[in-house]
Scaffold this active site. Structure first.
Site, PDB file in Angstrom:
ATOM      1  N   CYS A  89       2.776  -3.554   4.122  1.00 52.68           N
ATOM      2  CA  CYS A  89       2.100  -2.485   4.243  1.00 52.68           C
ATOM      3  C   CYS A  89       2.699  -1.510   5.563  1.00 52.68           C
ATOM      4  CB  CYS A  89       0.746  -2.394   4.516  1.00 52.68           C
ATOM      5  SG  CYS A  89       0.286  -3.749   6.076  1.00 52.68           S
ATOM      6  N   ASP A 134       0.830  -1.155   0.023  1.00 54.29           N
ATOM      7  CA  ASP A 134       0.009   0.197   0.046  1.00 54.29           C
ATOM      8  C   ASP A 134       0.892   1.252   0.040  1.00 54.29           C
ATOM      9  OD1 ASP A 134       0.861   0.329   2.650  1.00 54.29           O
ATOM     10  OD2 ASP A 134      -1.139   0.285   3.383  1.00 54.29           O
ATOM     11  N   THR A 171       2.461  -1.862   8.604  1.00 55.58           N
ATOM     12  CA  THR A 171       2.730  -2.892   9.889  1.00 55.58           C
ATOM     13  C   THR A 171       2.633  -4.334   9.339  1.00 55.58           C
ATOM     14  OG1 THR A 171       0.326  -3.678  10.083  1.00 55.58           O
ATOM     15  CG2 THR A 171       1.330  -1.781  11.750  1.00 55.58           C
ATOM     16  N   HIS A 213       7.871 -25.021   8.432  1.00 61.60           N
ATOM     17  CA  HIS A 213       6.709 -25.811   8.942  1.00 61.60           C
ATOM     18  C   HIS A 213       5.386 -25.547   8.506  1.00 61.60           C
ATOM     19  CE1 HIS A 213       9.212 -26.340  13.320  1.00 61.60           C
ATOM     20  NE2 HIS A 213       9.757 -26.136  12.213  1.00 61.60           N
ATOM     21  N   HIS A 255       3.945 -31.919   9.552  1.00 63.16           N
ATOM     22  CA  HIS A 255       3.535 -30.480   9.059  1.00 63.16           C
ATOM     23  C   HIS A 255       2.471 -30.649   7.882  1.00 63.16           C
ATOM     24  CE1 HIS A 255       6.548 -28.918  11.743  1.00 63.16           C
ATOM     25  NE2 HIS A 255       7.717 -29.502  11.247  1.00 63.16           N
TER      26      HIS A 255
END
Ligand code: RB5
Length: 149
Positions: free
Chosen positions: A64, A7, A66, A97, A133
């Site tokens: 973005c 963004d 965060t 994993h 996994h």
């Protein structure tokens, strides 16, 4: 092919990652955005997530401010396992994993040097393929089938 999206808060880091991956020899598809004009991160998360879910891109990287909004949005798309990482240990572990196919980063959270190291771990670490996994990922897919009809 690696899909990139960001963004307005993360255009600079997206361009730096694009240049870095290109130098390393990866093919990159840039889904935008390209300026600091305000946009909605969910629109770009959807573009990248769809490219990965459809198989037109192998992996995706979303950035973005965060990394959180991008990861929440990308994980709504069926088949996407988006990992929000701010350290290299998590980036490596989520490939081994979780077979994460999209990485989310926060430009306001990590510095450029760390971000590039996280990217290197993400693109360079294979899925372990261990039975436990695979079983856990299959259970995630079963949740998706049940709740995202
Ligand atoms: C934009 O201000 C910011 O909300 C966005 O980049 C992101 O951090 C959302 O999760």
């Amino acid at each position: 092919m690696i899909a990139l999206g960001c963004d307005h808060a993360a255009v600079k880091l997206k361009n730096t990652i694009k240049e870095h991956l290109t130098k390393l020899g990866y093919e990159v598809e840039d889904f935008g955005c390209h300026t600091d004009q305000s946009v909605d991160y969910s629109d770009y998360a959807l573009k990248v997530a769809e490219a990965v879910a459809s198989g037109s891109c192998d992996k995706g990287i979303l950035i973005c401010g965060t990394g959180i909004g991008m990861s929440i949005a990308a994980n709504k798309v069926k088949g996407i396992r988006c990992a929000h990482c701010s350290d290299t240990f998590s980036a490596k572990a989520t490939r081994q994993h979780n077979d994460a196919n999209v990485l989310a980063l926060g430009e306001r959270v990590v510095g450029t040097g760390l971000a590039l190291e996280i990217v290197d771990c993400f693109v360079g670490t294979p899925f372990s393929g261990d039975e436990r996994h695979v079983r856990r990922i299959n259970k995630i897919s079963a949740i998706e089938e049940e709740y995202f009809k």
